[in-house]
Design a protein around this motif. Structure first.
Motif, PDB file in Angstrom:
ATOM      1  N   LEU A  56       0.824  -1.208   0.000  1.00  0.00           N
ATOM      2  CA  LEU A  56       0.000   0.000   0.000  1.00  0.00           C
ATOM      3  C   LEU A  56       0.864   1.265   0.000  1.00  0.00           C
ATOM      4  N   MET A  57       1.975   1.241   0.735  1.00  0.00           N
ATOM      5  CA  MET A  57       2.860   2.407   0.750  1.00  0.00           C
ATOM      6  C   MET A  57       3.442   2.667  -0.637  1.00  0.00           C
ATOM      7  N   HIS A  58       3.747   1.619  -1.358  1.00  0.00           N
ATOM      8  CA  HIS A  58       4.240   1.800  -2.735  1.00  0.00           C
ATOM      9  C   HIS A  58       3.190   2.529  -3.576  1.00  0.00           C
ATOM     10  N   VAL A  59       1.945   2.094  -3.468  1.00  0.00           N
ATOM     11  CA  VAL A  59       0.862   2.734  -4.219  1.00  0.00           C
ATOM     12  C   VAL A  59       0.708   4.187  -3.787  1.00  0.00           C
ATOM     13  N   ILE A  60       0.726   4.434  -2.493  1.00  0.00           N
ATOM     14  CA  ILE A  60       0.559   5.797  -1.970  1.00  0.00           C
ATOM     15  C   ILE A  60       1.688   6.695  -2.456  1.00  0.00           C
ATOM     16  N   ARG A  61       2.927   6.183  -2.421  1.00  0.00           N
ATOM     17  CA  ARG A  61       4.090   7.005  -2.799  1.00  0.00           C
ATOM     18  C   ARG A  61       4.099   7.393  -4.281  1.00  0.00           C
ATOM     19  N   THR A  62       3.369   6.690  -5.120  1.00  0.00           N
ATOM     20  CA  THR A  62       3.334   7.069  -6.535  1.00  0.00           C
ATOM     21  C   THR A  62       2.691   8.435  -6.724  1.00  0.00           C
ATOM     22  N   GLU A 163      -2.026  -8.220  -7.145  1.00  0.00           N
ATOM     23  CA  GLU A 163      -2.634  -7.955  -8.451  1.00  0.00           C
ATOM     24  C   GLU A 163      -3.744  -6.910  -8.366  1.00  0.00           C
ATOM     25  N   HIS A 164      -4.417  -6.803  -7.227  1.00  0.00           N
ATOM     26  CA  HIS A 164      -5.440  -5.763  -7.071  1.00  0.00           C
ATOM     27  C   HIS A 164      -4.787  -4.382  -7.075  1.00  0.00           C
ATOM     28  N   LEU A 165      -3.626  -4.269  -6.436  1.00  0.00           N
ATOM     29  CA  LEU A 165      -2.946  -2.978  -6.391  1.00  0.00           C
ATOM     30  C   LEU A 165      -2.310  -2.637  -7.734  1.00  0.00           C
ATOM     31  N   VAL A 166      -1.891  -3.641  -8.489  1.00  0.00           N
ATOM     32  CA  VAL A 166      -1.430  -3.406  -9.856  1.00  0.00           C
ATOM     33  C   VAL A 166      -2.586  -2.842 -10.676  1.00  0.00           C
ATOM     34  N   VAL A 168      -5.123  -1.130  -9.490  1.00  0.00           N
ATOM     35  CA  VAL A 168      -5.330   0.245  -9.019  1.00  0.00           C
ATOM     36  C   VAL A 168      -4.369   1.187  -9.731  1.00  0.00           C
ATOM     37  N   LEU A 169      -3.079   0.833  -9.752  1.00  0.00           N
ATOM     38  CA  LEU A 169      -2.086   1.704 -10.382  1.00  0.00           C
ATOM     39  C   LEU A 169      -2.327   1.837 -11.881  1.00  0.00           C
ATOM     40  N   ALA A 170      -2.703   0.732 -12.533  1.00  0.00           N
ATOM     41  CA  ALA A 170      -2.975   0.792 -13.972  1.00  0.00           C
ATOM     42  C   ALA A 170      -4.134   1.734 -14.262  1.00  0.00           C
ATOM     43  N   ARG A 171      -5.200   1.638 -13.472  1.00  0.00           N
ATOM     44  CA  ARG A 171      -6.358   2.516 -13.689  1.00  0.00           C
ATOM     45  C   ARG A 171      -6.013   3.973 -13.386  1.00  0.00           C
ATOM     46  N   ALA A 172      -5.292   4.197 -12.278  1.00  0.00           N
ATOM     47  CA  ALA A 172      -4.935   5.565 -11.896  1.00  0.00           C
ATOM     48  C   ALA A 172      -3.966   6.182 -12.898  1.00  0.00           C
ATOM     49  N   ALA A 173      -3.061   5.380 -13.435  1.00  0.00           N
ATOM     50  CA  ALA A 173      -2.056   5.904 -14.359  1.00  0.00           C
ATOM     51  C   ALA A 173      -2.664   6.356 -15.679  1.00  0.00           C
ATOM     52  N   LEU A 174      -3.840   5.866 -16.011  1.00  0.00           N
ATOM     53  CA  LEU A 174      -4.494   6.264 -17.255  1.00  0.00           C
ATOM     54  C   LEU A 174      -5.180   7.620 -17.153  1.00  0.00           C
ATOM     55  N   LEU A 175      -5.334   8.121 -15.934  1.00  0.00           N
ATOM     56  CA  LEU A 175      -6.034   9.394 -15.747  1.00  0.00           C
ATOM     57  C   LEU A 175      -5.051  10.561 -15.786  1.00  0.00           C
ATOM     58  N   PRO A 176      -5.398  11.646 -16.471  1.00  0.00           N
ATOM     59  CA  PRO A 176      -4.560  12.847 -16.405  1.00  0.00           C
ATOM     60  C   PRO A 176      -4.825  13.527 -15.068  1.00  0.00           C
ATOM     61  N   VAL A 177      -3.807  13.529 -14.199  1.00  0.00           N
ATOM     62  CA  VAL A 177      -4.000  14.087 -12.859  1.00  0.00           C
ATOM     63  C   VAL A 177      -2.797  14.902 -12.442  1.00  0.00           C
ATOM     64  N   ALA A 178      -3.023  15.757 -11.460  1.00  0.00           N
ATOM     65  CA  ALA A 178      -1.925  16.411 -10.762  1.00  0.00           C
ATOM     66  C   ALA A 178      -1.511  15.455  -9.659  1.00  0.00           C
ATOM     67  N   ARG A 179      -0.255  15.044  -9.653  1.00  0.00           N
ATOM     68  CA  ARG A 179       0.205  14.066  -8.664  1.00  0.00           C
ATOM     69  C   ARG A 179      -0.024  14.597  -7.254  1.00  0.00           C
ATOM     70  N   ALA A 180      -0.441  13.706  -6.368  1.00  0.00           N
ATOM     71  CA  ALA A 180      -0.737  14.093  -4.988  1.00  0.00           C
ATOM     72  C   ALA A 180       0.509  14.618  -4.284  1.00  0.00           C
ATOM     73  N   ASP A 181       1.704  14.118  -4.672  1.00  0.00           N
ATOM     74  CA  ASP A 181       2.916  14.549  -3.981  1.00  0.00           C
ATOM     75  C   ASP A 181       3.574  15.749  -4.661  1.00  0.00           C
TER      76      ASP A 181
END
Length: 192
Positions: A56-62, A163-166, A168-181
């Motif tokens: 989860l920390m890996h996902v959050i840190r992205t 695989e669920h977190l993969v 999550v990242l795949a879906r989130a990476a497709l969105l144009p967003v301002a990174r949270a960090d």
């Protein structure tokens, strides 16, 4: 666009339902916790996978998602569950305490009406084990209205997998967003 909320459930996701013998998967460690409203002489036994914290920390840190607890554990998610996994304090959706006998009183997950109002037009990736077909339809309709909504549904007897977190990242990476960090910095990540 802001990063989507990563809405995290606990029961059936981080705490899988016990098997017929009352134990959790071998990957999980037993803990006795004292949720709000309980006393030390009446704890709740849970099983958590210590690998979930680093995953989860890996996902959050992205910075591709904004994590929020969305669970009937409410504030206890931050004070009891998160620390056992090595997670920082995360906000939580203040869900009501409905008087229901099923998690689908209207044919869909009881959290949904409250969450829909809480989200407004924000994009969301929601991990929960208890969605119905009506929840998936709601997510499709919400996405069609321009409010991207993805549901990730682990098996409640297995819980969250890498695989669920993969996903999550795949879906989130497709969105144009301002990174949270990196506030104010727009990025459009793509999955290769």
């Amino acid at each position: 666009m802001r990063p989507p909320y990563l809405l995290l459930d606990i029961d059936g996701v981080l705490i899988p339902f016990p098997d017929a013998e009352g134990t959790g998967p071998e990957t999980h460690t037993r803990h006795d916790v004292v949720p709000t409203g309980r006393t030390a002489d009446n704890p709740v036994t849970i099983w958590l996978n210590p690998a979930h914290g680093p995953l989860l920390m890996h996902v959050i840190r992205t910075g591709l998602v904004t994590p929020v607890w969305c669970t009937s554990w409410r504030q206890d998610a931050t004070t009891l569950i998160g620390p056992l996994l090595g997670l920082p304090p995360l906000p939580h959706v203040e869900l009501p305490r409905p008087q229901i006998t099923t998690s689908h009183p209207n044919g869909y997950l009881w959290k949904r009406d409250h969450l829909d109002a809480w989200l407004g037009d924000a994009p969301a990736i929601w991990i929960d084990d208890d969605f119905t077909n009506l929840d998936h339809e709601w997510a499709r309709e919400r996405t069609a209205r321009g409010h991207v909504t993805a549901l990730v549904q682990p098996d409640p007897h297995v819980g969250l997998l890498a695989e669920h977190l993969v996903e999550v990242l795949a879906r989130a990476a497709l969105l144009p967003v301002a990174r949270a960090d990196a506030p104010g910095v727009s990025c459009e990540a793509r999955v290769a």
